[in-house]
Design a protein around this motif. Structure first.
Motif, PDB file in Angstrom:
ATOM      1  N   TYR A  31      22.710 -28.876 -61.345  1.00 26.97           N
ATOM      2  CA  TYR A  31      23.755 -29.464 -60.530  1.00 26.97           C
ATOM      3  C   TYR A  31      25.054 -28.680 -60.642  1.00 26.97           C
ATOM      4  O   TYR A  31      25.361 -28.108 -61.691  1.00 26.97           O
ATOM      5  CB  TYR A  31      24.004 -30.911 -60.965  1.00 26.97           C
ATOM      6  N   THR A  97      30.210 -34.434 -60.983  1.00 26.65           N
ATOM      7  CA  THR A  97      29.039 -33.828 -60.379  1.00 26.65           C
ATOM      8  C   THR A  97      28.536 -34.723 -59.257  1.00 26.65           C
ATOM      9  O   THR A  97      28.971 -35.873 -59.123  1.00 26.65           O
ATOM     10  CB  THR A  97      27.933 -33.609 -61.431  1.00 26.65           C
ATOM     11  N   ARG A  98      27.642 -34.181 -58.454  1.00 23.37           N
ATOM     12  CA  ARG A  98      27.007 -34.974 -57.419  1.00 23.37           C
ATOM     13  C   ARG A  98      25.508 -34.959 -57.701  1.00 23.37           C
ATOM     14  O   ARG A  98      24.898 -33.882 -57.710  1.00 23.37           O
ATOM     15  CB  ARG A  98      27.275 -34.393 -56.037  1.00 23.37           C
ATOM     16  N   MET A 103      25.983 -31.556 -51.531  1.00 28.92           N
ATOM     17  CA  MET A 103      27.418 -31.421 -51.389  1.00 28.92           C
ATOM     18  C   MET A 103      27.757 -30.209 -50.523  1.00 28.92           C
ATOM     19  O   MET A 103      26.954 -29.294 -50.351  1.00 28.92           O
ATOM     20  CB  MET A 103      28.103 -31.321 -52.743  1.00 28.92           C
ATOM     21  N   SER A 112      35.676 -36.646 -52.774  1.00 30.25           N
ATOM     22  CA  SER A 112      34.601 -37.338 -52.069  1.00 30.25           C
ATOM     23  C   SER A 112      33.256 -36.633 -52.188  1.00 30.25           C
ATOM     24  O   SER A 112      32.223 -37.211 -51.860  1.00 30.25           O
ATOM     25  CB  SER A 112      34.966 -37.507 -50.591  1.00 30.25           C
ATOM     26  N   GLU A 113      33.247 -35.381 -52.653  1.00 31.68           N
ATOM     27  CA  GLU A 113      31.990 -34.638 -52.795  1.00 31.68           C
ATOM     28  C   GLU A 113      31.218 -35.024 -54.046  1.00 31.68           C
ATOM     29  O   GLU A 113      30.087 -34.598 -54.223  1.00 31.68           O
ATOM     30  CB  GLU A 113      32.265 -33.133 -52.820  1.00 31.68           C
ATOM     31  N   TYR A 114      31.799 -35.843 -54.923  1.00 30.24           N
ATOM     32  CA  TYR A 114      31.195 -36.112 -56.232  1.00 30.24           C
ATOM     33  C   TYR A 114      30.918 -37.608 -56.398  1.00 30.24           C
ATOM     34  O   TYR A 114      31.700 -38.447 -55.949  1.00 30.24           O
ATOM     35  CB  TYR A 114      32.115 -35.593 -57.337  1.00 30.24           C
ATOM     36  N   ASP A 115      29.800 -37.902 -57.073  1.00 33.77           N
ATOM     37  CA  ASP A 115      29.459 -39.311 -57.259  1.00 33.77           C
ATOM     38  C   ASP A 115      29.358 -39.731 -58.722  1.00 33.77           C
ATOM     39  O   ASP A 115      29.079 -40.896 -59.007  1.00 33.77           O
ATOM     40  CB  ASP A 115      28.151 -39.645 -56.525  1.00 33.77           C
ATOM     41  N   HIS A 116      29.568 -38.779 -59.637  1.00 31.78           N
ATOM     42  CA  HIS A 116      29.590 -39.145 -61.058  1.00 31.78           C
ATOM     43  C   HIS A 116      30.753 -38.447 -61.727  1.00 31.78           C
ATOM     44  O   HIS A 116      30.961 -37.233 -61.513  1.00 31.78           O
ATOM     45  CB  HIS A 116      28.274 -38.757 -61.748  1.00 31.78           C
ATOM     46  N   TRP A 117      31.488 -39.225 -62.525  1.00 33.82           N
ATOM     47  CA  TRP A 117      32.695 -38.727 -63.179  1.00 33.82           C
ATOM     48  C   TRP A 117      32.675 -39.082 -64.656  1.00 33.82           C
ATOM     49  O   TRP A 117      32.120 -40.120 -65.049  1.00 33.82           O
ATOM     50  CB  TRP A 117      33.937 -39.369 -62.552  1.00 33.82           C
TER      51      TRP A 117
END
Length: 127
Positions: A31, A97-98, A103, A112-117
């Protein structure tokens, strides 16, 4: 699935820090990973990015030439080496990461490109 940042701290202007982003629950080398930062009262901004397939990198203009992003697949960790730190580098640093979907690399700097922080690590540059 979790991202955990570490390595922040207080450093004088001109100093260096190395941030770590460790991944748990997934294999990080599959990723793309990005670093963002957020200063008090400001928007979260993209700082750097490393691609999953060829390890190509991107940097914000404000840090290019001073920051270096790398990954260590054996440690399932991405690093951000920060040299020549300035007061304006102060902020809470997050990795992201996404995991779902695809992405747009051209928009690596967009939240907005990422879904985990991760939870963030504080960097303070001050004399």
């Amino acid at each position: 699935v979790q991202l955990v940042e570490s390595g922040g701290g207080l450093v004088q202007p001109g100093g260096s820090l190395r941030l770590s982003c460790a991944a748990f629950g997934f294999t990080l080398d599959y990723y793309a990973i990005a670093w963002f930062r957020q200063a008090p009262g400001k928007e979260r901004e993209g700082v750097s990015y490393i691609h999953e397939s060829d390890d190509s990198t991107r940097y914000a203009d404000s840090v290019r030439g001073r920051f270096t992003i790398t990954r260590d697949n054996a440690k399932n960790t991405v690093f951000l080496q920060m040299d020549g730190l300035k007061a304006e580098d102060t902020g809470l640093y997050y990795c992201a990461t996404r995991l779902a979907g695809r992405m747009h690399v051209s928009r690596w700097y967009s939240r907005s490109e990422y879904d985990h922080w991760g939870q963030g690590t504080q960097v303070t540059v001050s004399s």
